[in-house]
Design a protein around this motif. Structure first.
Motif, short mmCIF file in Angstrom:
data_model
loop_
_atom_site.label_atom_id
_atom_site.label_comp_id
_atom_site.label_asym_id
_atom_site.label_seq_id
_atom_site.Cartn_x
_atom_site.Cartn_y
_atom_site.Cartn_z
N LYS A 123 0.84 -1.20 0.00
CA LYS A 123 0.00 0.00 0.00
C LYS A 123 0.88 1.25 0.00
O LYS A 123 1.81 1.35 0.80
N LYS A 124 0.54 2.15 -0.88
CA LYS A 124 1.33 3.39 -0.98
C LYS A 124 1.24 4.14 0.34
O LYS A 124 0.17 4.27 0.91
N ASN A 125 2.41 4.62 0.80
CA ASN A 125 2.47 5.31 2.09
C ASN A 125 1.92 4.46 3.24
O ASN A 125 1.52 4.98 4.27
N ASN A 126 1.87 3.17 3.02
CA ASN A 126 1.38 2.22 4.03
C ASN A 126 0.00 2.57 4.55
O ASN A 126 -0.35 2.27 5.69
N GLN A 127 -0.81 3.18 3.69
CA GLN A 127 -2.17 3.54 4.12
C GLN A 127 -3.07 2.31 4.12
O GLN A 127 -2.74 1.29 3.52
#
Lengths: 417, 144
Positions: free
Chosen positions: A394-398
């Motif tokens: 997940k992008k930016n660990n969102q």
């Protein structure tokens, strides 16, 4: 790892004791590699080839690390019966080391033509492409279908296998049994700031029947997980179980040690040199909530003309069970009720986020423009369901729980020598 | 030329033994005298590593990119060189079986078979030394 070292050392001592003169002719050095670029359109999901990878493409970023790799192999023929194989693969890994780069390191004993006994670090053969998934030159696609090979990212194990071939009039049956252990570290987030380790031990068999232009295969494996991962969530749940007994059962969802995973796979392929088709189906049965049971399948076909090949693929992975819902506590005093509810909600989300629920369609072209080299182009459209994106980072660990689509374009240059 | 000679030559041109394009050769001391097509395919595709008499087989191939290699595999298996190389990649890099050793020329493979009692190779129709013998023939008519 020490068992592997012992087997190799013992084997090499044995062979050198046999006083076999080794000439360069009995050594063969070969190599394979891929230079690849991939681009994924979705801006919250990060595309990767499989769940061992810590980086990938999102938001149209061009990424080379997912598909690029280089492998070198040394095969040594010690006698008509004994040979050894050592293969190292250089690619993007969480922990880089020479030890981690060893893909195969095996001794092969062939007492009869139809019987092979191997020991050391081996491939499992439990999926059609299991043992050559990293050799892009060997297949038409840019990469093996992500739904199937992305999740089941079991590269090798340390142990032994026995293969027996039966030759009939117009068909051939190859059966293999294997046993051993393996471990792998998986990134939980981008760049593997946090990781998750799984260690397995177990065995299985594979059977392949080749007749005319057809290949039929089945395989089965049963592995036991031999480790647990530390978890503050699990500790927290256990600590409140006196006040809220269901917390113990919820904590159990995160326990992997001594739990079983069973794979059953069936596959079919046809190739008449002009066109080909291939399909595989796997049923994954798991006792472990965070490694959920699933059905995975793909079907693919292609047409060859001159030096080119066009192909199309459909693949699908679906969890066997519905989304998990844990009951929340009631009747407890604040702030206890809110704190325990937070733990339970966290646990529920954690379990649901391990699901893979997606399908894709892809088309591509392979061009064998030079001997032992191929150029490939492929476009895939992925449809990921709610809570189904565990193959992706997940992008930016969102947190991403809603359904997503992505268009993934890839180009690779594959070679062997 | 007499008419009878012409007729004989005409009739001979239909005989399979004058139209062989590729010869499979083994060492003259090999106890195998004849191989069937399936046995040649099994040996060259790594399905077996011994001759039908269970003696080990040392198979020689010609370097890739050579026209003879392309024709050989096309006539024997129907596959292109790229398909054969991809097929071998699935065995070699899986640690299962290594492909036949590739030599640069027909002269080299004949020499290799002459020197190696277990050797086998393929060459174009030609006069061969007595130290090797033919066990199978492929002709252009055999196209898969």
């Amino acid at each position: 790892m020490s068992a592997l070292r012992f087997v190799l050392f013992f084997g090499l001592v044995l062979l050198s004791d046999l006083g076999l003169a080794l000439e360069w002719d009995d050594n063969r050095l070969s190599a394979f590699g891929t230079l690849g670029l991939v681009q994924s359109s979705n801006d919250v999901l990060v595309f990767r080839r499989d769940v061992t990878q810590k980086t990938g493409s999102s938001d149209h970023k061009l990424e080379w690390a997912n598909d690029s790799l280089f492998g070198a192999q040394l095969d040594t023929r010690w006698s008509d019966q004994f040979s050894t194989t050592l293969q190292l693969v250089a690619k993007e890994r969480i922990h880089q080391s020479v030890q981690n780069s060893v893909e195969w390191a095996l001794i092969r004993y062939r007492p009869l033509d139809s019987l092979d006994i191997r020991a050391g670090r081996l491939g499992t053969d439990i999926f059609m492409l299991a043992d050559y998934r990293q050799v892009g030159y060997a297949y038409a696609w840019v990469r093996p279908p992500q739904e199937f090979y992305g999740l089941l990212s079991f590269y090798h194990f340390d142990g032994m296998d026995i293969t027996k071939k039966f030759h009939f009039d117009n068909s051939e049956l190859t059966t293999k049994i294997f046993y051993g252990g393996s471990h792998e570290t998986y990134p939980i987030d981008i760049d593997a700031q946090n990781t998750f380790k799984l260690a397995f031990k177990g065995g299985g068999f594979t059977s392949v029947l080749e007749k005319n232009n057809w290949k039929y295969r089945i395989s089965y494996a049963d592995v036991t997980l031999t480790n647990n991962n530390p978890s503050l969530l699990v500790d927290g749940l256990r600590s409140v179980s006196a006040l809220y007994p269901p917390a113990n059962a919820i904590a159990q969802a995160y326990v992997t040690k001594n739990q079983h995973l069973k794979y059953f796979e069936a596959g079919l392929s046809y190739d008449n040199n002009q066109w080909w088709a291939q399909a595989e189906f796997t049923q994954l049965n798991s006792d472990i909530a965070i490694l959920p049971s699933a059905q995975v399948a793909y079907i693919s076909g292609g047409w060859r003309f001159q030096k080119k090949s066009v192909f199309a693929t459909y693949s699908n992975i679906r969890p066997t069970d519905e989304l998990t819902h844990y009951p929340l506590p009631s009747g407890l005093p604040s702030p206890l009720q809110e704190n325990i509810s937070a733990l339970v909600n966290g646990a529920e989300l954690g379990v649901n986020m391990t699901r893979s629920d997606q399908h894709s369609i892809g088309i591509g072209l392979r061009w064998d423009f030079k001997p032992k080299m191929a150029l490939k182009f492929q476009v895939d459209k992925f449809f990921v369901e709610d809570f189904g994106a565990s193959i992706w980072l997940k992008k930016n660990n969102q947190l991403v729980t809603t359904n997503q689509n992505s268009l993934v374009s890839s180009v690779t240059l594959d070679f062997v020598f | 030329m007499k008419l009878q000679h012409l007729i004989i030559i005409f009739l001979l041109s239909f005989s399979p033994f004058t139209r062989a394009d590729i010869l499979l050769i083994v060492n003259a001391k090999n106890s195998i005298d004849k191989l069937e097509k399936k046995q040649v395919i099994d040996l060259y595709m790594g399905r077996v590593s011994v001759y039908p008499n269970q003696q080990p087989a040392q198979i020689f191939d010609i370097k890739e990119g050579s026209p003879l290699r392309e024709i050989f595999y096309r006539l024997l298996t129907g596959k292109t060189e790229a398909q054969v190389d991809a097929y071998w990649a699935t065995l070699l890099f899986a640690g299962k079986m290594a492909p036949p050793k590739q030599l640069s020329s027909e002269k080299e493979v004949i020499d290799a078979v002459h020197k190696n009692p277990h050797g086998m190779a393929y060459v174009r129709s030609q006069n061969l030394p007595t130290t090797v013998k033919v066990v199978f023939e492929i002709s252009d008519n055999d196209e898969q």
